[in-house]
Design a protein around this motif. Structure first.
Motif, PDB file in Angstrom:
ATOM      1  N   ASP A   5       0.888  -1.192  -0.039  1.00 56.98           N
ATOM      2  CA  ASP A   5      -0.038   0.015   0.051  1.00 56.98           C
ATOM      3  C   ASP A   5       0.938   1.250  -0.027  1.00 56.98           C
ATOM      4  N   LEU A   6       0.746   2.051  -1.092  1.00 52.92           N
ATOM      5  CA  LEU A   6       1.672   3.286  -1.285  1.00 52.92           C
ATOM      6  C   LEU A   6       0.976   4.286  -0.839  1.00 52.92           C
ATOM      7  N   SER A   7      -0.332   4.415  -0.481  1.00 50.95           N
ATOM      8  CA  SER A   7      -1.060   5.674  -0.158  1.00 50.95           C
ATOM      9  C   SER A   7      -0.526   6.485   1.013  1.00 50.95           C
ATOM     10  N   GLY A   8       0.171   5.805   1.823  1.00 53.44           N
ATOM     11  CA  GLY A   8       0.869   6.671   2.931  1.00 53.44           C
ATOM     12  C   GLY A   8       2.702   6.862   2.810  1.00 53.44           C
ATOM     13  N   ALA A   9       2.965   6.573   1.550  1.00 50.98           N
ATOM     14  CA  ALA A   9       4.203   6.549   1.403  1.00 50.98           C
ATOM     15  C   ALA A   9       4.927   7.977   1.443  1.00 50.98           C
ATOM     16  N   ARG A  10       6.131   8.008   1.918  1.00 50.03           N
ATOM     17  CA  ARG A  10       6.890   9.468   2.122  1.00 50.03           C
ATOM     18  C   ARG A  10       7.926   9.404   1.140  1.00 50.03           C
ATOM     19  N   TRP A  11       7.664   9.976   0.018  1.00 56.19           N
ATOM     20  CA  TRP A  11       8.449   9.698  -1.256  1.00 56.19           C
ATOM     21  C   TRP A  11       9.537  10.927  -1.056  1.00 56.19           C
ATOM     22  N   PHE A  28      10.472   4.158   1.331  1.00 54.61           N
ATOM     23  CA  PHE A  28      10.760   2.852   1.943  1.00 54.61           C
ATOM     24  C   PHE A  28       9.640   2.645   2.905  1.00 54.61           C
ATOM     25  N   ILE A  29       9.051   1.622   2.330  1.00 62.43           N
ATOM     26  CA  ILE A  29       7.960   1.019   3.149  1.00 62.43           C
ATOM     27  C   ILE A  29       7.932  -0.424   3.584  1.00 62.43           C
ATOM     28  N   ASN A  30       7.991  -0.549   4.782  1.00 56.05           N
ATOM     29  CA  ASN A  30       8.275  -1.721   5.580  1.00 56.05           C
ATOM     30  C   ASN A  30       9.238  -2.475   5.154  1.00 56.05           C
ATOM     31  N   ASP A  31       9.164  -3.680   4.460  1.00 58.95           N
ATOM     32  CA  ASP A  31      10.341  -4.498   3.890  1.00 58.95           C
ATOM     33  C   ASP A  31      10.487  -4.246   2.439  1.00 58.95           C
ATOM     34  N   ALA A  32       9.974  -3.111   1.732  1.00 59.57           N
ATOM     35  CA  ALA A  32      10.053  -2.763   0.705  1.00 59.57           C
ATOM     36  C   ALA A  32      10.559  -1.389   0.316  1.00 59.57           C
ATOM     37  N   VAL A  33      11.175  -1.121  -1.031  1.00 59.38           N
ATOM     38  CA  VAL A  33      11.460  -0.021  -1.549  1.00 59.38           C
ATOM     39  C   VAL A  33      10.904   0.269  -2.851  1.00 59.38           C
ATOM     40  N   ALA A  34       9.988   1.458  -2.985  1.00 58.27           N
ATOM     41  CA  ALA A  34       9.389   1.590  -4.147  1.00 58.27           C
ATOM     42  C   ALA A  34      10.039   2.751  -4.929  1.00 58.27           C
ATOM     43  N   LEU A  46       8.127   0.725  -9.461  1.00 54.20           N
ATOM     44  CA  LEU A  46       8.807  -0.509  -9.313  1.00 54.20           C
ATOM     45  C   LEU A  46       8.956  -0.673  -7.759  1.00 54.20           C
ATOM     46  N   VAL A  47       9.010  -1.989  -7.201  1.00 48.37           N
ATOM     47  CA  VAL A  47       8.956  -2.351  -5.852  1.00 48.37           C
ATOM     48  C   VAL A  47       9.808  -3.381  -5.818  1.00 48.37           C
ATOM     49  N   PHE A  48      10.950  -3.142  -5.034  1.00 48.83           N
ATOM     50  CA  PHE A  48      12.083  -4.054  -4.611  1.00 48.83           C
ATOM     51  C   PHE A  48      11.928  -4.668  -3.179  1.00 48.83           C
ATOM     52  N   ARG A  49      12.365  -5.991  -2.784  1.00 48.91           N
ATOM     53  CA  ARG A  49      12.655  -6.206  -1.522  1.00 48.91           C
ATOM     54  C   ARG A  49      13.789  -5.483  -1.078  1.00 48.91           C
ATOM     55  N   ARG A  50      13.981  -5.234   0.365  1.00 50.26           N
ATOM     56  CA  ARG A  50      15.138  -4.501   0.707  1.00 50.26           C
ATOM     57  C   ARG A  50      16.306  -5.309   0.420  1.00 50.26           C
ATOM     58  N   ASP A  51      16.440  -6.654   0.259  1.00 52.59           N
ATOM     59  CA  ASP A  51      17.520  -7.194  -0.214  1.00 52.59           C
ATOM     60  C   ASP A  51      17.944  -7.167  -1.624  1.00 52.59           C
ATOM     61  N   GLU A  52      16.897  -7.235  -2.469  1.00 48.07           N
ATOM     62  CA  GLU A  52      17.019  -6.812  -3.814  1.00 48.07           C
ATOM     63  C   GLU A  52      17.548  -5.109  -4.212  1.00 48.07           C
ATOM     64  N   TRP A  53      17.025  -4.400  -3.334  1.00 48.14           N
ATOM     65  CA  TRP A  53      17.425  -2.978  -3.378  1.00 48.14           C
ATOM     66  C   TRP A  53      19.062  -2.835  -3.202  1.00 48.14           C
ATOM     67  N   ARG A  54      19.242  -3.448  -1.961  1.00 44.78           N
ATOM     68  CA  ARG A  54      20.819  -3.456  -1.668  1.00 44.78           C
ATOM     69  C   ARG A  54      21.647  -3.974  -2.664  1.00 44.78           C
TER      70      ARG A  54
END
Length: 69
Positions: A5-11, A28-34, A46-54
């Motif tokens: 859910d990106l509705s409350g995302a702080r971009w 940065f949303i919970n365990d994901a990066v958008a 695009l949404v990445f898991r944190r390990d994918e982002w790193r």
């Protein structure tokens, strides 16, 4: 990965974007990066898991993408 859910995302704009026309924003949303295009915020995300982002950022920093054609 289920789309978070990106509705409350702080971009925030990439620090490397400066004030140029080609910019990306990340949230940065919970365990994901958008990631989205600043010029087309409704055009998709695009949404990445944190390990994918790193791993992605690590490859960029190491120059692993320099030889792609």
């Amino acid at each position: 990965m289920q789309q978070p859910d990106l509705s409350g995302a702080r971009w925030r704009k990439s620090s490397l974007s400066a004030d140029g026309p080609s910019c990306v924003e990340v949230a940065f949303i919970n365990d994901a990066v958008a990631v989205r295009d600043t010029k087309d915020r409704d055009g998709g995300t695009l949404v990445f898991r944190r390990d994918e982002w790193r791993a992605f950022i690590g490859d960029i920093r190491s120059g692993s993408f320099d030889n792609l054609t």
